[in-house]
Enzyme design. Structure first.
Site, short mmCIF file in Angstrom:
data_model
loop_
_atom_site.label_atom_id
_atom_site.label_comp_id
_atom_site.label_asym_id
_atom_site.label_seq_id
_atom_site.Cartn_x
_atom_site.Cartn_y
_atom_site.Cartn_z
N THR A 1 0.79 -1.15 -0.01
CA THR A 1 -0.09 0.14 0.12
C THR A 1 0.85 1.28 0.00
OG1 THR A 1 -1.69 -1.28 1.14
CG2 THR A 1 -1.66 1.32 1.27
N TYR B 1 5.94 -11.85 4.68
CA TYR B 1 4.99 -11.39 4.19
C TYR B 1 4.46 -12.34 2.94
CZ TYR B 1 2.21 -7.77 1.62
OH TYR B 1 1.07 -7.11 0.87
N LYS C 1 2.63 -11.68 7.87
CA LYS C 1 1.66 -10.98 7.39
C LYS C 1 1.00 -11.95 6.21
CE LYS C 1 -0.07 -7.15 4.75
NZ LYS C 1 0.30 -5.82 3.85
N VAL D 1 -2.57 -6.28 9.66
CA VAL D 1 -1.94 -5.26 8.84
C VAL D 1 -3.01 -4.75 7.79
CG1 VAL D 1 -0.03 -4.76 7.77
CG2 VAL D 1 0.39 -6.20 9.41
#
Length: 304
Positions: free
Chosen positions: A51, A139, A167, A207
């Site tokens: 993001t 991630y 994540k 998250v």
């Protein structure tokens, strides 16, 4: 660290990276946005993630962003720096720079495009965790990277003292449960529709991209669950569904939708960097309408 004492807090925002109208890094805007997010319930911020448009920011911009946000939030929130790239050596360099700049942890995505096999992937993560002194959040987002971090690989990596969490954007809930059952990794939902579901089975929190615009609402979901109000937590999670869908599953990247909403609300955001393009008027209007419905709706009774 366990979910009871998550390493970076429970309510983390995958913060956008504000830019000026000319496209340069807006550090003042980043500080103002970070201060707002922390003030409205975020106990951690992830900088330079998906993001945060990390593929289009320079190494110097990434380090400068950490320093500026640290100055703004002090010790009120943890800062996790996205440092993952498709190059192990470059990732190590970014990890060391993030540590020097004041980050509390590292978000390390699977190397993209090259699609390394699991043994090479494991070696990549271990090299980064060995190089820097910060805790590492793996991630897992195979839809973007093309490479899955397989559950058995995560279970092996959990033995590394600095690999503390995940994540999870795998959309594989069974795999998440398997890793949670076999390790003490802190599992953070990376898909907002899973925030409550993953938390309910022992996840550490989330998250969240959507937290850029409704940080307090999403924090309230976890707070209600922790207070034993599971029905209230479910009601709050469901209430955010329309906005989550428009921001994350309507064909536009989260950076685009979050910036469209933040701009409309008069909050720091600015343009996205190419190759991303701004949301069109119809999409921006739909996002704002969903936001207004959520934030202006009267509270439902506790038994709803």
């Amino acid at each position: 660290m366990t979910a009871t004492h998550p390493p970076f807090g429970r309510a983390l925002c995958a913060m956008i990276t504000p830019f000026t109208a000319s496209g340069s890094l807006d550090l003042d805007g980043a500080q103002r946005l970070a201060d707002r997010l922390v003030g409205e319930g975020c106990d951690g911020l992830v900088l330079s993630g998906t993001t945060g448009e990390s593929p289009t920011t320079s190494d110097a911009e990434k380090a400068g962003l950490i320093r500026a946000v640290r100055e703004a939030v002090g010790d009120r929130a943890s800062l996790v720096a996205g440092v993952g790239t498709s190059d192990t050596r470059h990732t190590v360099e970014l990890a060391l720079a993030a540590e020097k700049s004041g980050a509390d942890g590292l978000l390390v995505v699977s190397p993209y495009y090259s699609r390394p096999p699991q043994d090479a992937l494991e070696a990549h993560f271990r090299e980064i965790a060995d190089a820097a002194g910060l805790p590492v959040l793996l991630y897992d987002i195979p839809g973007r990277t093309g490479t899955r971090i397989e559950p058995d690989t995560m279970i092996r990596l959990a033995g590394h003292p600095r690999i503390v969490g995940v994540k999870d954007c795998s959309y594989d809930f069974l795999a998440a449960q398997k890793v949670l059952s076999a390790t003490e990794l802190a599992y953070y939902a990376g898909c907002d529709e899973h925030n409550l579901a993953l938390y309910a089975i022992g996840g550490a929190g989330y998250v969240s991209t959507v937290a850029n615009v409704i940080p307090g609402h999403l924090r309230a979901v976890l707070d209600a669950f922790d207070a034993g109000d599971t029905a209230g937590a479910a009601r709050l999670q469901r209430a955010a569904t329309a906005l989550i869908e428009l921001m994350m599953s309507a064909g536009l990247p989260g950076a685009v939708t979050a910036k469209a909403l933040l701009d409309g609300l008069g909050l720091p955001a600015g343009p996205v960097r190419a190759p991303l393009r701004p949301a069109g008027r119809d999409a921006a209007d739909a996002l704002r309408a969903a936001y207004d419905r959520l934030t202006t709706a009267p509270p439902a009774p506790a038994s709803a």
